[in-house]
Design an enzyme around this catalytic site. Structure first.
Site, mmCIF file in Angstrom:
data_model
loop_
_atom_site.group_PDB
_atom_site.id
_atom_site.type_symbol
_atom_site.label_atom_id
_atom_site.label_comp_id
_atom_site.label_asym_id
_atom_site.label_seq_id
_atom_site.Cartn_x
_atom_site.Cartn_y
_atom_site.Cartn_z
ATOM 1 N N LYS A 67 0.804 -1.223 0.000
ATOM 2 C CA LYS A 67 0.000 0.000 0.000
ATOM 3 C C LYS A 67 0.839 1.276 0.000
ATOM 4 O O LYS A 67 0.379 2.335 -0.452
ATOM 5 C CB LYS A 67 -0.918 0.017 1.220
ATOM 6 C CG LYS A 67 -2.031 -1.020 1.182
ATOM 7 C CD LYS A 67 -3.161 -0.595 0.273
ATOM 8 C CE LYS A 67 -4.362 -1.529 0.392
ATOM 9 N NZ LYS A 67 -5.431 -1.131 -0.547
ATOM 10 N N SER A 92 -9.079 1.098 8.046
ATOM 11 C CA SER A 92 -8.619 0.649 9.355
ATOM 12 C C SER A 92 -7.382 -0.221 9.171
ATOM 13 O O SER A 92 -6.909 -0.846 10.092
ATOM 14 C CB SER A 92 -9.720 -0.139 10.062
ATOM 15 O OG SER A 92 -10.115 -1.223 9.238
ATOM 16 N N GLU A 218 -9.213 -14.231 -4.542
ATOM 17 C CA GLU A 218 -10.081 -13.605 -3.539
ATOM 18 C C GLU A 218 -10.424 -14.605 -2.445
ATOM 19 O O GLU A 218 -10.371 -15.824 -2.674
ATOM 20 C CB GLU A 218 -11.413 -13.195 -4.191
ATOM 21 C CG GLU A 218 -11.381 -11.899 -4.950
ATOM 22 C CD GLU A 218 -12.799 -11.455 -5.325
ATOM 23 O OE1 GLU A 218 -13.491 -12.244 -6.004
ATOM 24 O OE2 GLU A 218 -13.213 -10.354 -4.927
ATOM 25 N N GLY A 222 -15.732 -13.782 0.098
ATOM 26 C CA GLY A 222 -15.900 -12.395 -0.355
ATOM 27 C C GLY A 222 -15.455 -12.229 -1.788
ATOM 28 O O GLY A 222 -14.527 -11.486 -2.078
ATOM 29 N N ASP A 224 -16.495 -10.671 -4.460
ATOM 30 C CA ASP A 224 -17.199 -9.622 -5.204
ATOM 31 C C ASP A 224 -16.610 -9.399 -6.596
ATOM 32 O O ASP A 224 -17.352 -9.174 -7.555
ATOM 33 C CB ASP A 224 -17.190 -8.301 -4.407
ATOM 34 C CG ASP A 224 -15.817 -7.934 -3.876
ATOM 35 O OD1 ASP A 224 -15.191 -8.807 -3.228
ATOM 36 O OD2 ASP A 224 -15.360 -6.807 -4.080
ATOM 37 N N SER A 318 1.295 -9.825 -0.379
ATOM 38 C CA SER A 318 0.938 -8.409 -0.356
ATOM 39 C C SER A 318 1.205 -7.681 0.960
ATOM 40 O O SER A 318 1.381 -6.467 0.948
ATOM 41 C CB SER A 318 -0.538 -8.251 -0.733
ATOM 42 O OG SER A 318 -1.354 -8.996 0.147
#
Lengths: 335, 335
Positions: A67, A92, A218, A222, A224, A318
């Site tokens: 990130k 968060s 994924e 979840g 999506d 990651s």
């Protein structure tokens, strides 16, 4: 290397849509600031799978996750008045810490919206990097609305966690470094939350390793992005229950969905049990601490969710931000 | 770089005593076989200490420890008849696994003497790498005598864990890589058990970074090398009680003691509590799993056992082989 400029008519270039060129510019901005993280190999994993695996260790990145790349790339491109006013982000997790540190390094004030019940350790880490914390009640308040409100009232620039050209371009530098270090690959496995990382990585692959199959992973609970790709439109899901807390997204963004549809071969899933097994493999065999979300791609490889025999496979690791007590609780679970 | 040949009269060269040239040859043998392990940095550690730290991650080496370097370098130099007959080693730890894997890669049969009560996991790992295990009773049998006996009876070559020219030369390649990657250093901190790693590293430093102070770090409870250096002769101690199981040596060897006396600036110590604190720092801040022995050098740095402000400091992280349950038990201890 010599890359073609994107072919586009006068009006065809959408300024919000990143290209590989943006990842190249991001790499120049990040040079000497972000870590060029190591790529590690494991003879044990290779023997188990009959393949050659290359693990790109973004758990060893600054703030412990990829990130930082996108956050720094985005903040560093703001105009002077925006930089003076500051930026705001809601998260968060790792994006919060990344924005706080990037802001600190660039002398840009940062405001981070965090839920009242965010883990004290994460709040502390974000504050430690120099972020101003504003808390909200996640059951009664809408963080996006709150973020926009703060941005308007105080003239702050909102840096979203994934659906943003400069964020995506920054994340793409992780795959760029991987290809530069190990050459072209047959398969690249990438964890998928909102799709920022895989979008950037797919842009890099499309130029640096065009025949590489970029595959997103994924959490099964979840999926999506998988659902969205299969329906051909963005599907919104309830906040999923999974230990992969960095992938508890409700839907991909318009930009990430567009890139994923064009450049990602497939989205596959793994369950929490498989994530724990991968987390233990990383710790006991590879001596690396990896957070559950960071294990998504590796779990798909180790569980042989797709055929890999004889292939050269990149595995994006990651992030590594898991509380030690939490890690030990998960690692103590029976196999 | 251009290095002087060692100055020595016709009879002065002792064939058992390694020089930097031997580490250079070892590096050529290990190229493409051993991992060139990453050097990682930590902005948090640098800020805490006001110094620039470079962590050489031998926990990410094959078999999880630097020991692979020396074992492979030693076995690969045996003559064909010795290779056919095989090698023997006694160790319940990383040297055993290193010998087993190196033998496997070089098609040399290996016999490892392990105590009857060695942890099942370590026995399994050693067997998994292809070693033949011979057990002994550590309370009634002398492993060194047993090793010599086996060697004589079966024509095996004994590869000792540290007091051996080729083993030391192999270990030195770790520091050689570190200096090649980051340049000269002011201080190099190295864990000390029997002194094989620090001897090799000191040889490398003497040529590649001549003004670097090479400093050894022992467990406070087992400071056989510190005592030996201070007395000017090899001191034998009782097997020490410490969580640094890779440094539970009773005495340095004749070769390692000689090199340490000549090339190591100082031996300092840390206690088990400091090792646990460093282990937790590695895991929570640097996302690396490091065994207690591997934390010796880092603990000395983090506890500021010596002045480092403004200095460039290399920290050898020697290994990562700690059982997950054991790691979690140690990490769960109060600070």
């Amino acid at each position: 290397m010599n890359h073609q400029a994107p072919r586009s008519g006068p009006a065809a270039r959408d300024a919000t849509m990143p290209t590989y060129r943006d990842a190249e510019s991001a790499a120049a901005r990040l040079a000497g600031v972000a870590h060029r993280t190591p790529v590690v190999t494991s003879a044990t994993a290779d023997r188990l799978l009959g393949a050659s695996l290359f693990f790109k260790c973004e758990n060893l990145q600054r703030v412990g996750a990829f990130k930082f790349r996108g956050a720094y790339n985005a903040i560093s491109q703001l105009a002077p008045p925006q930089r003076r006013a500051g930026v705001v982000a809601f998260s968060s997790g790792n994006h919060a810490q990344a924005i706080a540190l990037a802001g600190n390094l660039l002398s840009v004030p940062t405001t981070i919206l965090m839920p009242l019940d965010a883990p004290a350790q994460k709040v502390e880490a974000t504050r430690g990097y120099g972020g101003r914390i504003v808390t909200y009640d996640r059951y009664t308040q809408d963080r996006e609305a709150l973020g926009r409100e703060l941005a308007e009232e105080q003239g702050l620039t909102l840096i979203p966690p994934f659906n943003h050209r400069d964020v995506i371009a920054g994340q793409g530098t992780a795959a760029k470094e991987l290809f530069e270090e190990v050459g072209e690959l047959d398969i690249l496995l990438v964890p998928v939350g909102g799709g920022g990382l895989i979008s950037g990585c797919a842009l890099a692959a499309s130029v640096l390793s065009p025949s590489c199959a970029v595959i997103g992973v994924e959490p099964a609970a979840g999926n999506d992005v998988q659902q969205s790709v299969s329906r051909g439109e963005i599907v919104r899901i309830e906040t999923p229950r999974t230990i992969a807390d960095g992938a508890q997204t409700n839907a991909p963004g318009a930009i990430t969905f567009d890139i994923i549809r064009r450049l990602v071969r497939e989205i596959i899933t793994v369950d929490d049990r498989q994530l724990v097994a991968a987390m233990k493999f990383f710790a006991s065999r590879m001596k690396l601490l990896v957070e559950p979300t960071g294990c998504l791609a590796a779990a798909a490889a180790l569980e042989q969710v797709l055929p890999m025999r004889g292939r050269r496979v990149g595995v994006l690791v990651s992030g590594g931000n898991v509380d030690l007590a939490r890690f030990c609780a998960l690692a103590g679970q029976a196999d």
